[in-house]
Each structure stands twice: as C-alpha cells, then as structure tokens.
Design a protein around this motif. Structure first.
Motif, mmCIF file in Angstrom:
data_model
loop_
_atom_site.group_PDB
_atom_site.id
_atom_site.type_symbol
_atom_site.label_atom_id
_atom_site.label_comp_id
_atom_site.label_asym_id
_atom_site.label_seq_id
_atom_site.Cartn_x
_atom_site.Cartn_y
_atom_site.Cartn_z
ATOM 1 N N GLY A 1 12.412 79.633 92.253
ATOM 2 C CA GLY A 1 11.341 79.123 93.090
ATOM 3 C C GLY A 1 11.079 79.920 94.350
ATOM 4 N N THR A 2 11.858 80.976 94.582
ATOM 5 C CA THR A 2 11.660 81.810 95.763
ATOM 6 C C THR A 2 10.466 82.735 95.563
ATOM 7 N N LEU B 1 10.297 76.467 101.217
ATOM 8 C CA LEU B 1 9.604 75.979 100.027
ATOM 9 C C LEU B 1 10.069 76.717 98.778
ATOM 10 N N ARG B 2 10.139 75.986 97.682
ATOM 11 C CA ARG B 2 10.412 76.562 96.374
ATOM 12 C C ARG B 2 9.234 76.212 95.469
ATOM 13 N N PHE B 3 8.669 77.235 94.850
ATOM 14 C CA PHE B 3 7.430 77.069 94.103
ATOM 15 C C PHE B 3 7.669 77.093 92.599
ATOM 16 N N GLU B 4 6.788 76.406 91.881
ATOM 17 C CA GLU B 4 6.772 76.482 90.425
ATOM 18 C C GLU B 4 5.607 77.317 89.925
ATOM 19 N N SER C 1 4.655 73.432 94.567
ATOM 20 C CA SER C 1 6.092 73.179 94.530
ATOM 21 C C SER C 1 6.432 72.166 93.442
ATOM 22 N N ASP D 1 7.409 69.220 93.597
ATOM 23 C CA ASP D 1 6.931 67.860 93.852
ATOM 24 C C ASP D 1 5.409 67.771 93.838
ATOM 25 N N SER E 1 0.492 74.426 98.639
ATOM 26 C CA SER E 1 0.510 75.069 99.950
ATOM 27 C C SER E 1 -0.214 76.400 99.852
ATOM 28 N N THR F 1 0.238 72.834 103.986
ATOM 29 C CA THR F 1 -0.072 71.933 102.879
ATOM 30 C C THR F 1 -1.572 71.735 102.718
#
Length: 387
Positions: free
Chosen positions: A49-50, A76-79, A92, A94, A98, A122
């Motif tokens: 997610g980095t 933040l960790r992104f998908e 992210s 959840d 962003s 956000t």
C-alpha cells in the motif's frame, strides 16, 4: 541545489538525499501492485500500500525534482493509484479517496478553489469510493454501488453531470443513472464502461473522441455534457483516453481507437481522425492498453507494443528519431510486462510480469524516468528505475 528561475522555484533532490529522507525499504518483498503517470511525474504502488513517486513533484512555484522514487508523505496505504497532469489520487483500504496536486478548478473535490495541496487530502466528505481516476483538471470516481461521480473543470462538459459550464468543486453524479465499472479522464473529455460492457463518453467532441459517429467538426462548441453511447455494438472490457482520442479493448481482446489521429495514435495505419471505433492494425489480442498524449501502448500475452508520436522515444522500439508510427511497433528489450502506462507528458513506464521491477522510457528532463538523473536525452528503450 536550489535553482530560482523567475517565479518558478525548483528544488533538485539528489538520490542519496531522497533515500535518506525515507526510512522504509525502496522495494517491498511483496513486489509491485501498479503504476500511475502524470505529465512529468511517475508513481508506483507497492503491494503493502505504500506509494512512491519521482520526477517533478509538488505545486507550481516550489516543485521538487526527484530523479528516483521517494515515499508519498503521510501514513496512508493505498489499494489503487491514478495520475494525470500534476494530479495524483488514490483509494485506501477503507474506501476513502485522497488526492494531491493543484486545485484551481476544484479538481481535489474539496468544495473549494485554491492553490492545491502537495500532500494527500480527502476527497468530498468521507464519501466511499471503490475507484478514482485523475484527469488534467477533472477527476472522477466510482462508489461501491457503481455510481460514477466527477468534479473539477467543466467548461466542455467533462464532469458529465449535464450541468455547466461552470467548474464543479465537489463530486457530482454522472447523468443517466449508469452503473459504471471503469472511467478514464483526459484533458477535455472522459469515457467509461458500464457493468454491462457498454462504453459511454462525454465532454468535448471536436475530433470525434466521443465515438458517437457523425461529422468531425473541429469546433470547441461540439460537446456533450452527459454520457453518450459509443457506437459499434462492441462489448468492452477496458477503456482509456488520450488527448482528444480514446481506445478500448473488447471482451475478445481486440483493440479499437477513435478521435484525433494526426500522429498515428489510433494505430490504424493512417493519420486520419475517426468518430467511430476503428480497429488497431495487426490483429493483436491485447491484455491491457493505455493512451498517452498522442500515442498509445499495450500488452499482449507475449509482447508489448506502442504506436503514434515518438518525439521523445516514447514508442520504446529503440528508434530515438522523432518519427511516429501509425501501426503498433514492438517495444525493445524482450521484457515481459504485466502492464504499461503511457503519460500525457511523453513517457512510458511498465511493471515487469514478475512485479518486481519498473522500467521507463521517453522524456526525462524532469527526472520522470526515475533512472537517478534528469536528462534532455531521449531514452528510446526500457530502462530500469532506480530502486
């Protein structure tokens, strides 16, 4: 080194300084998830997610030139990650979206107009997103119910909400109650695919880029403020937008392009525009496709291809001359790529099929190739990004 050029201040960060500022390892053991390209920046998303970016980073007036990957600020960790122009956005785990970059047209989705943000902020008010896509000054997203939403620049109807011509500062639903699976945004138009496999486009149609057929007018007033169906009866798996042209892959793997074709970016063997989907020459079965400013790249099961403009060697076939190609040419190096991304700034990056390395080629004067130094020299073959 600090360079002050009039109103534009550029900070050049050395590779050692960039690495020293980032305590985490430059390559995760899990590998790479995806890549995203802007005009003069490139980003990669690791499977943990980095997000890390390189090239011209930051806002106008105080940009940072990072010729090797540096971690995006924050925790933040992104998908999912997307970029276009000077914008970068991510979703992210959840489902919070962003973005960072300029906000002079409301493209950050904050409900305001301002200079923008160099760090992630956000979008909207805790609105859930399953996907987000950045455009030049317009952004779009898809929520978990499949509703498409767009915001930002809207002079040519590129928000697709059947409103305008004023810019939109917060996410608005697309007109037509379509259930979207994918959206792609460019400078002055956007396209998307529904869950049923139908393609729609909206915004400027000056060069036939909406794919609805009819005469190509070349007029700025030729536009649609609500999604219009792309004709041809195809069932689409993927869609991508460049500068006044679009391409798509059918469920059978066939590639079609439409819109502006002056640099051969439609891949049809000609330089004429088309207001309807035209088959890309060669009969290749594509697994992925991405449109740059005036060129296109794609992957098959065995090889990678690019076509269109080659001003900076972005076709990747080893030809450093600016000669364009109206038909797909094989990317040099015999590297198997899981995916390629073509930028609106004349460079390309790809993830190796093992998802352990990134290679880039094309334009590099702002360090966007990530090879450890910025250079005006064309790089016409895939070059390993500094890890």
């Amino acid at each position: 080194m600090l360079i002050n050029g009039g109103t534009r201040m550029v900070i050049v960060v050395s590779v050692l300084a960039a690495c020293a500022a980032d305590d985490s390892p430059m390559m995760t053991t899990d590998g790479l998830s995806s890549i995203a390209l802007g005009t003069a920046q490139s980003c990669r998303l690791d499977t943990d997610g980095t997000a890390r970016c390189w090239g011209e980073l930051g806002l106008a007036g105080a940009t940072t030139i990072a010729p090797a990957p540096v971690a995006v600020a924050g925790t933040l960790r992104f998908e999912q990650l997307t970029a276009y122009g000077k914008m970068v956005c991510g979703v992210s785990a959840d489902s919070v979206a962003s973005c960072w970059g300029p906000n002079d047209r409301g493209q950050l989705g904050l409900g305001t107009i301002d200079a923008g943000s160099a760090t992630p902020v956000t979008v909207g008010t805790s609105r859930p997103f399953s996907k987000i896509v950045a455009g030049d000054a317009t952004s779009c997203g898809i929520n978990p119910m499949g509703q498409g939403l767009c915001w930002g620049a809207n002079a040519l109807g590129q928000v697709g909400a059947d409103v305008g011509p004023t810019d939109v500062q917060s996410p608005l639903p697309l007109a037509g109650a379509l259930v979207m699976r994918e959206i792609s945004v460019s400078r002055d138009f956007a396209c998307g695919i529904t869950t049923a496999g139908a393609a729609y486009c909206w915004g400027s149609n000056a060069n036939g880029q909406l794919g609805g057929g009819g005469a190509i007018t070349g007029q700025a007033g030729d536009l649609k403020r609500a999604p219009q169906a792309v004709i041809g009866g195809h069932s689409w798996r993927a869609i991508t937008t460049g500068d006044q042209f679009a391409c798509g892959i059918t469920t059978a793997g066939a590639a079609f392009c439409w819109g502006s074709g002056g640099s051969g970016q439609l891949g049809t063997g000609a330089t004429t525009a088309s207001s309807t989907p035209a088959a890309v020459a060669g009969g290749h079965v594509f697994t992925s496709l991405d449109a740059g400013r005036d060129f296109t790249c794609g992957t098959t099961q065995s090889e990678s291809y690019c076509w269109g403009a080659n001003t900076y060697g972005q076709l990747g076939n080893g030809d450093a001359s600016p000669a364009s190609s109206t038909m797909p040419v094989v990317v040099a190096g015999a590297i198997s790529f899981a995916e390629l991304r073509a930028s609106d700034g004349d460079h390309v990056c790809g993830i190796s099929s093992e998802r352990t390395a990134v290679y880039c080629w094309g334009r590099n004067e702002l360090g966007q190739l990530g090879i450890g130094a910025a250079s005006n020299t064309r790089t016409a073959t895939p070059t390993l990004v500094t890890q």
